[in-house]
Design a protein around this motif. Structure first.
Motif, mmCIF file in Angstrom:
data_model
loop_
_atom_site.group_PDB
_atom_site.id
_atom_site.type_symbol
_atom_site.label_atom_id
_atom_site.label_comp_id
_atom_site.label_asym_id
_atom_site.label_seq_id
_atom_site.Cartn_x
_atom_site.Cartn_y
_atom_site.Cartn_z
ATOM 1 N N SER A 58 6.209 5.452 7.665
ATOM 2 C CA SER A 58 6.252 6.082 6.350
ATOM 3 C C SER A 58 5.043 5.568 5.591
ATOM 4 N N ALA A 59 3.944 6.333 5.672
ATOM 5 C CA ALA A 59 2.679 5.878 5.100
ATOM 6 C C ALA A 59 1.680 7.024 5.091
ATOM 7 N N ALA A 60 0.562 6.795 4.407
ATOM 8 C CA ALA A 60 -0.553 7.739 4.422
ATOM 9 C C ALA A 60 -1.509 7.361 5.553
ATOM 10 N N TYR A 61 -1.919 8.358 6.325
ATOM 11 C CA TYR A 61 -2.834 8.143 7.453
ATOM 12 C C TYR A 61 -4.071 9.007 7.247
ATOM 13 N N GLN A 62 -5.226 8.450 7.627
ATOM 14 C CA GLN A 62 -6.485 9.166 7.442
ATOM 15 C C GLN A 62 -6.768 10.051 8.645
ATOM 16 N N CYS A 63 -7.071 11.317 8.352
ATOM 17 C CA CYS A 63 -7.345 12.287 9.407
ATOM 18 C C CYS A 63 -8.844 12.405 9.655
ATOM 19 N N ASP A 64 -9.205 13.190 10.641
ATOM 20 C CA ASP A 64 -10.609 13.458 10.931
ATOM 21 C C ASP A 64 -11.262 14.100 9.707
ATOM 22 N N GLY A 65 -12.388 13.583 9.296
ATOM 23 C CA GLY A 65 -13.069 14.095 8.117
ATOM 24 C C GLY A 65 -12.749 13.314 6.856
ATOM 25 N N GLY A 66 -11.780 12.396 6.912
ATOM 26 C CA GLY A 66 -11.510 11.512 5.784
ATOM 27 C C GLY A 66 -10.336 11.880 4.915
ATOM 28 N N ALA A 67 -9.750 13.075 5.093
ATOM 29 C CA ALA A 67 -8.603 13.461 4.273
ATOM 30 C C ALA A 67 -7.369 12.682 4.704
ATOM 31 N N THR A 123 1.792 1.227 13.859
ATOM 32 C CA THR A 123 0.838 1.759 12.883
ATOM 33 C C THR A 123 -0.536 1.942 13.508
ATOM 34 N N ALA A 124 -0.960 0.995 14.317
ATOM 35 C CA ALA A 124 -2.271 1.098 14.962
ATOM 36 C C ALA A 124 -2.335 2.313 15.885
ATOM 37 N N ALA A 125 -1.279 2.547 16.656
ATOM 38 C CA ALA A 125 -1.265 3.675 17.583
ATOM 39 C C ALA A 125 -1.263 5.009 16.833
ATOM 40 N N LEU A 126 -0.455 5.094 15.784
ATOM 41 C CA LEU A 126 -0.418 6.329 15.016
ATOM 42 C C LEU A 126 -1.749 6.582 14.315
ATOM 43 N N GLY A 155 0.827 -1.203 0.000
ATOM 44 C CA GLY A 155 0.000 0.000 0.000
ATOM 45 C C GLY A 155 0.857 1.246 0.000
ATOM 46 N N THR A 156 0.605 2.145 0.947
ATOM 47 C CA THR A 156 1.413 3.367 1.021
ATOM 48 C C THR A 156 2.577 3.221 1.987
ATOM 49 N N GLU A 157 2.713 2.070 2.620
ATOM 50 C CA GLU A 157 3.782 1.893 3.593
ATOM 51 C C GLU A 157 5.117 1.644 2.902
ATOM 52 N N HIS A 158 6.179 1.740 3.711
ATOM 53 C CA HIS A 158 7.552 1.539 3.240
ATOM 54 C C HIS A 158 8.073 0.261 3.884
ATOM 55 N N LEU A 159 8.625 -0.632 3.059
ATOM 56 C CA LEU A 159 9.107 -1.902 3.599
ATOM 57 C C LEU A 159 10.225 -1.721 4.619
ATOM 58 N N GLY A 160 11.011 -0.686 4.470
ATOM 59 C CA GLY A 160 12.176 -0.536 5.333
ATOM 60 C C GLY A 160 12.104 0.595 6.329
ATOM 61 N N ARG A 161 10.943 1.262 6.436
ATOM 62 C CA ARG A 161 10.864 2.386 7.369
ATOM 63 C C ARG A 161 9.487 2.451 8.008
#
Length: 396
Positions: A234-243, A286-289, A225-231
């Motif tokens: 490093s990914a896209a996270y959904q904010c309040d409102g869906g952005a 990832t879950a916490a972030l 997906g948007t994650e990085h195999l080595g870091r």
């Protein structure tokens, strides 16, 4: 004056990769003459979408700042005209199947015999050699075969193509690199060369990091997906409102990120201080972030992270970025003056050279717009000879 002033390029290529490369070179000053079929031209002239008035936006994206001569290469006279133009050129770009130019009497061997300084670039799908050399292919075929599609998408979803014509665009850049490298080499040796540039090779070369993981670990890289195999993170996270907001943090950013998000327990956990440890505990981190970021407004969070020195970027739509104040200030969206429809928007070639005039940004040519002038000024034909060529349909 521009960096490539005085360089002549003859362009037999069509659709995307070759035209993209020659447009880059044209806008940096080279004189690019596009060889097109009478009545039809480059087939991308008919590709959607269309501007009001019927001009293809696709064609306009890759053929600015060039000249067009319409020549029927199925005729002896037409082939001779093309040969004579190529004999004067510094660079030739073509994307016929292997042997295609040879059938027209326009092979590297034939042309280099009269123009030994010619840089002749053959951009094909699979190259001039190898068991696949005669195969036809398109951008997405190369994405699929090279493994790029297998790497794209989310782990629990099907493979996906890249959102851009990735194989075509990257191959276009390599054509431009090859042309410039050939010209620099010629400056030292005095000799031209033939460049065998396969789109398939370009895609395999782009595998860099996934291939490195395979060489080092013997693994088959998977979709992430948007994650990085080595870091991590490093990914896209959904904010309040869906952005969505993309965050990429190294070890020095980790405590700062936790502070902005109020994740004090994670910040205190010394076993998460280093990236390798966070990669090993990817799901937990990832879950916490994700939970913390989901409570925050994207604009506010992005500004807070950047103020703290944490790399963060909004996941923009295409209209978003085209209207972005930074992109506007950099002048990336500009317009050329089309002779029929007037000001027409387009994206500028990005490199800026100090000490030279700004690069060209001119309307793409109408089919055959420069035929008469080229025949007269560069090939020295008389008016009677030119009229005869038009009357016979050899040029248009």
């Amino acid at each position: 004056m521009r960096p490539l002033d005085g360089i002549r390029i003859i362009d037999f290529s069509r659709v995307l990769a070759g035209p993209m490369a020659t447009q880059i070179l044209a806008e940096f000053g080279a004189e690019v003459t596009k060889i097109e079929r009478p009545g039809i031209g480059d087939e991308s002239r008919s590709f959607e979408p269309m501007f009001d008035g019927g001009q293809s936006a696709y064609y306009s994206a890759f053929n600015r700042s060039k000249r067009s001569i319409a020549v029927d290469l199925k005729t002896d006279a037409g082939r001779q005209l093309a040969f004579d133009l190529a004999a004067q050129a510094d660079v030739l770009v073509e994307n016929f199947l292997p042997g295609g130019m040879e059938k027209h009497g326009l092979s590297y061997e034939a042309l280099s015999a009269v123009n030994p300084r010619l840089i002749y670039i053959s951009n094909t799908g699979f190259g001039q050699t190898g068991p696949y050399k005669d195969r036809k292919g398109y951008d997405t075929i190369f994405q699929a075969l090279s493994g790029v599609i297998d790497l794209t998408g989310h782990p629990d979803g099907p493979p996906a193509k890249v959102g851009l014509p990735f194989a075509d665009l990257t191959s276009g850049l390599w054509i431009a690199i090859a042309a410039l490298t050939g010209l620099v080499g010629r400056a030292g040796s005095g000799k031209g060369c033939h460049v065998d540039l396969a789109m398939m090779d370009v895609q395999v070369a782009m595998l860099t990091l996934p291939a490195a993981r395979h060489f080092a670990l013997g693994e088959t890289p998977k979709r992430v997906g948007t994650e990085h195999l080595g870091r991590v993170p490093s990914a896209a996270y959904q904010c309040d409102g869906g952005a969505w907001l993309f965050i990429s943090a190294s070890d020095q950013h980790w405590p700062l990120l936790c502070d902005v998000l109020g994740l004090t327990e994670l910040a205190k956990d010394s076993s998460l201080a280093h990236n390798r440890q966070r990669v090993e505990r990817r799901d937990e981190v990832t879950a916490a972030l994700s939970a913390a970021i989901a409570q925050r407004d994207r604009f506010e969070l992005a500004e807070s992270l950047r103020a703290a020195g944490v790399p963060a970027g909004e996941v923009n739509t295409v209209p978003d970025i085209l209207k972005d104040p930074h992109i506007t200030a950099r002048g990336m969206v500009d317009h050329f003056d089309d002779p029929e429809r007037g000001p027409t928007l387009g994206l500028r070639t990005p490199a800026r050279f100090s000490g030279y005039d700004p690069h060209r940004f001119e309307a793409p040519p109408k089919l055959g717009a420069d035929t008469h002038k080229i025949l007269s000024d560069e090939l020295g034909l008389t008016e009677d000879q030119i009229t005869a060529l038009y009357d016979k349909g050899i040029v248009a």
